[in-house]
Motif scaffolding. Structure first.
Motif, PDB file in Angstrom:
ATOM      1  N   GLU A  19       0.750  -1.238   0.052  1.00  0.00           N
ATOM      2  CA  GLU A  19       0.096  -0.097   0.113  1.00  0.00           C
ATOM      3  C   GLU A  19       0.871   1.343  -0.124  1.00  0.00           C
ATOM      4  N   SER A  20       1.810   1.124   0.833  1.00  0.00           N
ATOM      5  CA  SER A  20       2.902   2.449   0.702  1.00  0.00           C
ATOM      6  C   SER A  20       3.395   2.422  -0.687  1.00  0.00           C
ATOM      7  N   ALA A  21       3.943   1.565  -1.225  1.00  0.00           N
ATOM      8  CA  ALA A  21       4.398   1.737  -2.674  1.00  0.00           C
ATOM      9  C   ALA A  21       3.348   2.285  -3.377  1.00  0.00           C
ATOM     10  N   ASP A  22       2.160   1.924  -3.378  1.00  0.00           N
ATOM     11  CA  ASP A  22       1.297   2.344  -4.374  1.00  0.00           C
ATOM     12  C   ASP A  22       0.653   3.726  -4.055  1.00  0.00           C
TER      13      ASP A  22
ATOM     14  N   TYR B 195      -6.075   3.745   2.183  1.00  0.00           N
ATOM     15  CA  TYR B 195      -5.845   4.970   1.873  1.00  0.00           C
ATOM     16  C   TYR B 195      -5.623   5.515   0.362  1.00  0.00           C
ATOM     17  N   THR B 196      -5.230   4.240  -0.383  1.00  0.00           N
ATOM     18  CA  THR B 196      -5.407   4.481  -1.827  1.00  0.00           C
ATOM     19  C   THR B 196      -6.328   4.662  -2.510  1.00  0.00           C
ATOM     20  N   GLN B 197      -7.818   4.145  -1.940  1.00  0.00           N
ATOM     21  CA  GLN B 197      -8.735   4.329  -2.627  1.00  0.00           C
ATOM     22  C   GLN B 197      -9.249   5.809  -2.573  1.00  0.00           C
TER      23      GLN B 197
ATOM     24  N   TRP C 235       2.035   9.943  -6.024  1.00  0.00           N
ATOM     25  CA  TRP C 235       2.446  11.264  -6.056  1.00  0.00           C
ATOM     26  C   TRP C 235       3.735  11.384  -6.715  1.00  0.00           C
ATOM     27  N   GLN C 236       4.454  10.253  -6.810  1.00  0.00           N
ATOM     28  CA  GLN C 236       5.836  10.431  -7.601  1.00  0.00           C
ATOM     29  C   GLN C 236       5.255  10.531  -9.125  1.00  0.00           C
TER      30      GLN C 236
END
Length: 290
Positions: free
Chosen positions: A4-7, A259-261, A12-13
């Motif tokens: 999830e952190s990577a997503d 969070y990604t959603q 933002w990257q």
């Protein structure tokens, strides 16, 4: 959690950002957080539906999650549900900000005689954003006891995140009309309409057209949990045009999805990368000097 952190980081990257700024996160005393979680778990009257909180980690773990996402700044929005709570909450959030470099020093208030004194004291101590929860507090934002508070915040130019929309459950003082009365008395106030004012977002957009200080946060807005992004063309156009007045918020940790959603919901609006850069970083960076 690593995936999830990577997503989140890829999100933002891909926009060329140095990280995210989330203006609607909650950190508060452990006992209060436990009571709030219990209320969500029981689908209390102000929740009105099943709400499975996703992030139940302890404070240090929750901080590590946000840092893993690459957040440059976030808030510690605590709020009282009765008189006599706000000053102690402000002491806690001041200490939290002092030991958490990424946290925007947050504070709160309640319509009570002492608010006229403790709000300017909190600003003097470094508070950069306030939280008002009209729904939970069950108070009229135009209560005369709050008139000096709104005046102080307007004069200082300090934003205040106000949960004043009727989602998820309406109460007698939610909706645009009570805040319209506040803004009529304090036209330079900088309220951040939490959750985009849902479900009365149209009325709050009308207020934003009348008052330059009105801002919005995206907290839970446009997610599938809150009805998605099926908006009339006129309102889509207005939301796109208010690019510089919208701030990203998540409601972490009390959200019933990943969070990604929240980020994916903003992408699905298809307002373009410039809009996403402004909402997810640029506007908050400008307003809070991040």
């Amino acid at each position: 959690m690593a995936a999830e952190s990577a997503d989140v980081r890829r999100f933002w990257q891909s926009l060329g950002l140095p990280g995210l700024i989330d203006v609607h996160t909650h950190f508060m005393p452990h006992r209060l957080l436990d009571r709030i979680r219990a209320y969500f778990d029981a689908a209390g009257p102000l929740i009105g539906r099943e709400w499975p909180i996703r992030y139940r980690q302890d404070e240090d773990e929750r901080l590590a999650i946000l840092r893993g996402y690459g957040l440059l700044a976030f808030t510690s929005l605590a709020y009282p549900h009765k008189p006599g709570m706000a000053e102690s909450l402000n002491a806690w959030t001041a200490d939290f900000a002092a030991r958490t470099p990424e946290c925007l020093h947050s504070a709160t208030f309640f319509p009570e005689p002492g608010a006229a004194a403790y709000v300017p004291a909190a600003i003097q101590a470094g508070a950069r954003v306030f939280k008002a929860h009209v729904q939970v507090g069950a108070y009229d934002p135009a209560d005369p006891l709050l008139d000096p508070v709104w005046g102080t915040l307007a004069e200082a130019g300090v934003p205040v995140i106000v949960h004043c929309g009727s989602g998820p459950v309406a109460t007698p003082f939610t909706g645009p009309e009570p805040m319209a009365r506040v803004l009529a008395a304090h036209p330079t106030l900088r309220p951040v309409i939490a959750h985009f004012g849902l479900p009365e977002y149209v009325g709050f957009l009308d207020l934003a057209e009348r008052y330059d200080g009105v801002l919005f946060d995206t907290t839970m807005a446009f997610t599938d949990f809150f009805g998605g992004a099926d908006l009339p063309d006129r309102e889509r156009k207005r939301i796109a045009e208010f690019e510089d007045r919208i701030l990203f918020g998540s409601d972490f940790p009390n959200i019933p999805y990943s969070y990604t959603q929240a980020l994916e919901a903003l992408s699905r609006l298809e307002f373009g990368d410039g809009w996403l850069r402004a909402v997810c970083h640029g506007n908050a960076a400008r307003i809070f000097g991040v």
